[in-house]
Enzyme design. Structure first.
Site, PDB file in Angstrom:
ATOM      1  N   GLN A 214     -52.043  10.158 -46.273  1.00  0.00           N
ATOM      2  CA  GLN A 214     -52.300   8.799 -45.796  1.00  0.00           C
ATOM      3  C   GLN A 214     -53.736   8.679 -45.324  1.00  0.00           C
ATOM      4  OE1 GLN A 214     -50.721   7.539 -41.912  1.00  0.00           O
ATOM      5  NE2 GLN A 214     -49.814   5.783 -42.934  1.00  0.00           N
ATOM      6  N   GLY A 215     -54.472   7.719 -45.855  1.00  0.00           N
ATOM      7  CA  GLY A 215     -55.848   7.474 -45.437  1.00  0.00           C
ATOM      8  C   GLY A 215     -55.952   6.107 -44.777  1.00  0.00           C
TER       9      GLY A 215
ATOM     10  N   SER B  22     -56.362   5.847 -40.801  1.00  0.00           N
ATOM     11  CA  SER B  22     -57.225   5.930 -39.612  1.00  0.00           C
ATOM     12  C   SER B  22     -58.660   6.290 -39.970  1.00  0.00           C
ATOM     13  CB  SER B  22     -56.711   7.000 -38.655  1.00  0.00           C
ATOM     14  OG  SER B  22     -55.353   6.813 -38.369  1.00  0.00           O
TER      15      SER B  22
ATOM     16  N   GLU C  55     -42.771   4.106 -41.861  1.00  0.00           N
ATOM     17  CA  GLU C  55     -43.233   5.295 -41.137  1.00  0.00           C
ATOM     18  C   GLU C  55     -42.601   5.372 -39.743  1.00  0.00           C
ATOM     19  OE1 GLU C  55     -47.493   5.596 -40.942  1.00  0.00           O
ATOM     20  OE2 GLU C  55     -47.429   7.627 -40.117  1.00  0.00           O
TER      21      GLU C  55
HETATM   22  C1  LIG Z   1     -49.696  14.214 -35.709  1.00  0.00           C
HETATM   23  C2  LIG Z   1     -50.576  13.099 -36.190  1.00  0.00           C
HETATM   24  C3  LIG Z   1     -50.606  12.802 -37.531  1.00  0.00           C
HETATM   25  C4  LIG Z   1     -51.428  11.781 -37.999  1.00  0.00           C
HETATM   26  N1  LIG Z   1     -51.493  11.580 -39.340  1.00  0.00           N
HETATM   27  C5  LIG Z   1     -52.288  10.613 -39.824  1.00  0.00           C
HETATM   28  C6  LIG Z   1     -52.409  10.438 -41.227  1.00  0.00           C
HETATM   29  O1  LIG Z   1     -51.841  11.194 -42.024  1.00  0.00           O
HETATM   30  N2  LIG Z   1     -53.210   9.448 -41.674  1.00  0.00           N
HETATM   31  C7  LIG Z   1     -53.867   8.601 -40.845  1.00  0.00           C
HETATM   32  O2  LIG Z   1     -54.514   7.687 -41.322  1.00  0.00           O
HETATM   33  N3  LIG Z   1     -53.794   8.766 -39.484  1.00  0.00           N
HETATM   34  C8  LIG Z   1     -53.034   9.754 -38.962  1.00  0.00           C
HETATM   35  N4  LIG Z   1     -52.971   9.960 -37.599  1.00  0.00           N
HETATM   36  C9  LIG Z   1     -53.814   9.151 -36.732  1.00  0.00           C
HETATM   37  C10 LIG Z   1     -53.040   8.223 -35.809  1.00  0.00           C
HETATM   38  O3  LIG Z   1     -52.503   7.138 -36.518  1.00  0.00           O
HETATM   39  C11 LIG Z   1     -54.043   7.747 -34.729  1.00  0.00           C
HETATM   40  O4  LIG Z   1     -54.434   8.900 -33.999  1.00  0.00           O
HETATM   41  C12 LIG Z   1     -53.425   6.752 -33.785  1.00  0.00           C
HETATM   42  O5  LIG Z   1     -53.175   5.537 -34.443  1.00  0.00           O
HETATM   43  C13 LIG Z   1     -54.317   6.486 -32.556  1.00  0.00           C
HETATM   44  O6  LIG Z   1     -55.616   6.202 -32.926  1.00  0.00           O
HETATM   45  P1  LIG Z   1     -56.842   6.970 -32.239  1.00  0.00           P
HETATM   46  O7  LIG Z   1     -56.569   8.427 -32.318  1.00  0.00           O
HETATM   47  O8  LIG Z   1     -58.093   6.453 -32.841  1.00  0.00           O
HETATM   48  O9  LIG Z   1     -56.775   6.580 -30.704  1.00  0.00           O
HETATM   49  P2  LIG Z   1     -57.347   5.202 -29.998  1.00  0.00           P
HETATM   50  O10 LIG Z   1     -56.963   4.082 -30.859  1.00  0.00           O
HETATM   51  O11 LIG Z   1     -58.815   5.460 -29.773  1.00  0.00           O
HETATM   52  O12 LIG Z   1     -56.576   5.197 -28.682  1.00  0.00           O
HETATM   53  C14 LIG Z   1     -56.979   5.897 -27.491  1.00  0.00           C
HETATM   54  C15 LIG Z   1     -56.050   5.506 -26.366  1.00  0.00           C
HETATM   55  O13 LIG Z   1     -56.170   4.092 -26.059  1.00  0.00           O
HETATM   56  C16 LIG Z   1     -54.902   3.462 -26.102  1.00  0.00           C
HETATM   57  N5  LIG Z   1     -54.998   2.119 -26.664  1.00  0.00           N
HETATM   58  C17 LIG Z   1     -55.776   1.740 -27.730  1.00  0.00           C
HETATM   59  N6  LIG Z   1     -55.594   0.422 -27.967  1.00  0.00           N
HETATM   60  C18 LIG Z   1     -54.716  -0.037 -27.052  1.00  0.00           C
HETATM   61  C19 LIG Z   1     -54.121  -1.313 -26.798  1.00  0.00           C
HETATM   62  N7  LIG Z   1     -54.400  -2.385 -27.548  1.00  0.00           N
HETATM   63  N8  LIG Z   1     -53.223  -1.423 -25.778  1.00  0.00           N
HETATM   64  C20 LIG Z   1     -52.925  -0.335 -25.006  1.00  0.00           C
HETATM   65  N9  LIG Z   1     -53.459   0.904 -25.203  1.00  0.00           N
HETATM   66  C21 LIG Z   1     -54.335   1.055 -26.221  1.00  0.00           C
HETATM   67  C22 LIG Z   1     -54.075   4.348 -27.053  1.00  0.00           C
HETATM   68  O14 LIG Z   1     -52.689   4.195 -26.821  1.00  0.00           O
HETATM   69  C23 LIG Z   1     -54.573   5.732 -26.695  1.00  0.00           C
HETATM   70  O15 LIG Z   1     -53.910   6.234 -25.569  1.00  0.00           O
HETATM   71  C24 LIG Z   1     -52.200  10.992 -37.094  1.00  0.00           C
HETATM   72  C25 LIG Z   1     -52.170  11.302 -35.741  1.00  0.00           C
HETATM   73  C26 LIG Z   1     -51.387  12.349 -35.276  1.00  0.00           C
HETATM   74  C27 LIG Z   1     -51.402  12.676 -33.837  1.00  0.00           C
END
Ligand SMILES: Cc1cc2nc3c(=O)[nH]c(=O)nc-3n(C[C@H](O)[C@H](O)[C@H](O)COP(=O)(O)OP(=O)(O)OC[C@H]3O[C@@H](n4cnc5c(N)ncnc54)[C@H](O)[C@@H]3O)c2cc1C
Length: 380
Positions: A128-129, A131, A246
């Site tokens: 999945q691409g 993020s 998902e």
């Molecule tokens: C095990 C695992 C597998 C993954 N696999 C994939 C994958 O295959 N492909 C892919 O594309 N991505 C993948 N991801 C990425 C995942 O979707 C993102 O890490 C996730 O959506 C959070 O984004 P971020 O890490 O940029 O955190 P941020 O968006 O930067 O968030 C940081 C913090 O701020 C909080 N926050 C942000 N916005 C809000 C809001 N509006 N209200 C309240 N709180 C908020 C969040 O809850 C978090 O605590 C994976 C992540 C994990 C951990």
């Protein structure tokens, strides 16, 4: 919905149980965690066995090569699968759990005809691409751009956290196809061939010492226009279909394994002489309640074709319960958990942290529950 299993369901259970009891030990132990080519071979060979036994895509409609089982038998299957400690879906997760289902719901006939049989048989692996470094929770602000040149898109940008991208053949990719449109309106959902010169995959090492995740760098990678799923600039809607799968049904297999995790915790507490009856009772009730919610979610998806927003509640509860269980196991095991004998406990504990982030963080799930289930207004 009727939560009782019929005689027919129980007969189905006996057949599945017998098959798993024979095939699971025969498939052998999984390879070392960081040997990714071997893991791919192990997971896809198991998928091939399921396929050949008519057990691939149990929830997929028969017209798309799935088994098309009624809901009750899908649940029986999951229960038996967990009971047998059968191999984790592993590298086949994205293809089977959300890319394939998205193609069934939104793909063209040609896309379905090409990809679905390959996913079901374990021949092709997806990642999945979605993020990006600046677009996680706020996914719609993604910046990877795709410029249309003749019959293809030319794609440049960077993706991050792409699980198992280093062993993937195809990627469900979100790109910006209209930079001037409001952010949700300029996105498209593409099928990217990972085996081409413009795609560079770099694995990332995490706290648990493993390399599940990758960065994916795209430098003028090519995607034929016929590999777009849905209309150009309608990718946000399609992405939400993917996310519903998902969050809604993809974790069902994980959820049912909480039962065996709890049994292991009970055995550990007993062996250490730790009194845990109250905690174990409460966790047991919580896991069974969550399994009922999962059953509702699976039944709803069967009725409507796409899981409902209830999936956010299931995913939230699952990830929190899984952390609670793993944390309690570490407390019971104590300092000795860091020794070789209990290494699996440490791995489970570290792994449980990821679950409140993957597929949308717990805060995001709470926002979705507030808005889409409870009908509350968006916060400013
Ligand atoms: C095990 C695992 C597998 C993954 N696999 C994939 C994958 O295959 N492909 C892919 O594309 N991505 C993948 N991801 C990425 C995942 O979707 C993102 O890490 C996730 O959506 C959070 O984004 P971020 O890490 O940029 O955190 P941020 O968006 O930067 O968030 C940081 C913090 O701020 C909080 N926050 C942000 N916005 C809000 C809001 N509006 N209200 C309240 N709180 C908020 C969040 O809850 C978090 O605590 C994976 C992540 C994990 C951990």
């Amino acid at each position: 919905m009727n939560l009782r299993y019929s005689l027919e369901d129980e007969a189905f259970r006996s057949g599945i149980r017998a098959w798993l009891e024979k095939e699971v030990p025969a498939h052998g132990a999984p390879p070392p965690a960081d040997d990714w080519p071997a893991r791919r071979a192990y997971d896809t060979a198991w998928q091939r066995k399921l396929h050949d036994a008519g057990l691939a895509g149990i929830a997929w409609p028969a017209e798309f090569g799935g088994r098309g089982l009624p809901v009750s038998q899908q649940l029986v299957y999951l229960e038996e699968y967990a009971r047998a400690n059968a191999p984790y879906v592993g590298v086949n997760f994205v293809g089977l759990m959300h890319a394939g289902p998205t193609l069934i719901a939104e793909g063209s006939d040609a896309q379905r005809a090409f990809h679905l049989p390959r996913i079901l048989s374990g021949e092709s692996v997806w990642c999945q691409g979605f993020s990006e470094p600046q677009a996680g929770s706020d996914l719609a602000s993604l910046r990877t751009r795709a410029e249309r040149r003749g019959g293809e898109y030319v794609v440049s940008g960077q993706k991050i956290w792409s699980t198992r991208a280093h062993v993937a053949d195809w990627c469900e990719l979100l790109v910006r196809t209209d930079a001037d449109a409001p952010k949700h309106k300029g996105i498209s959902w593409l099928i990217l061939d990972m085996h081409q010169p413009g795609v560079t995959v770099r694995p990332m090492r995490t706290l648990d010492g493993e390399s599940h995740f990758c960065e994916v760098f795209l430098d003028e990678a090519r995607v034929p226009v016929e590999n777009r799923v849905g209309a150009e600039n309608d990718g946000w809607r399609v992405a939400n279909v993917t996310l519903r799968f998902e969050r809604g049904t993809a974790f069902a297999q994980h959820i049912i394994t909480l039962r065996s995790q709890l049994r292991r915790l009970a055995a550990l507490a007993k062996s250490r002489g730790v009194e845990l009856r109250v905690e174990l009772g409460r966790l047991h009730a919580s896991i069974e309640a969550l399994w009922r919610m999962t059953q509702m979610c699976v039944a709803e998806a069967e009725r409507t074709g796409i899981p409902s927003p209830l999936g956010s509640a299931v995913k939230l509860r699952y990830s929190e319960l899984s952390q609670e269980l793993a944390g309690l196991a570490m407390r019971v095991a104590g300092r000795e958990a860091l020794g070789a004998a209990d290494r699996e406990l440490v791995r489970e504990y570290l792994w449980s942290f990821q679950m409140t982030i993957a597929a949308g963080t717990s805060q995001i799930q709470r926002n979705l529950i507030a808005q889409r289930i409870l009908g509350m207004p968006k916060s400013r």
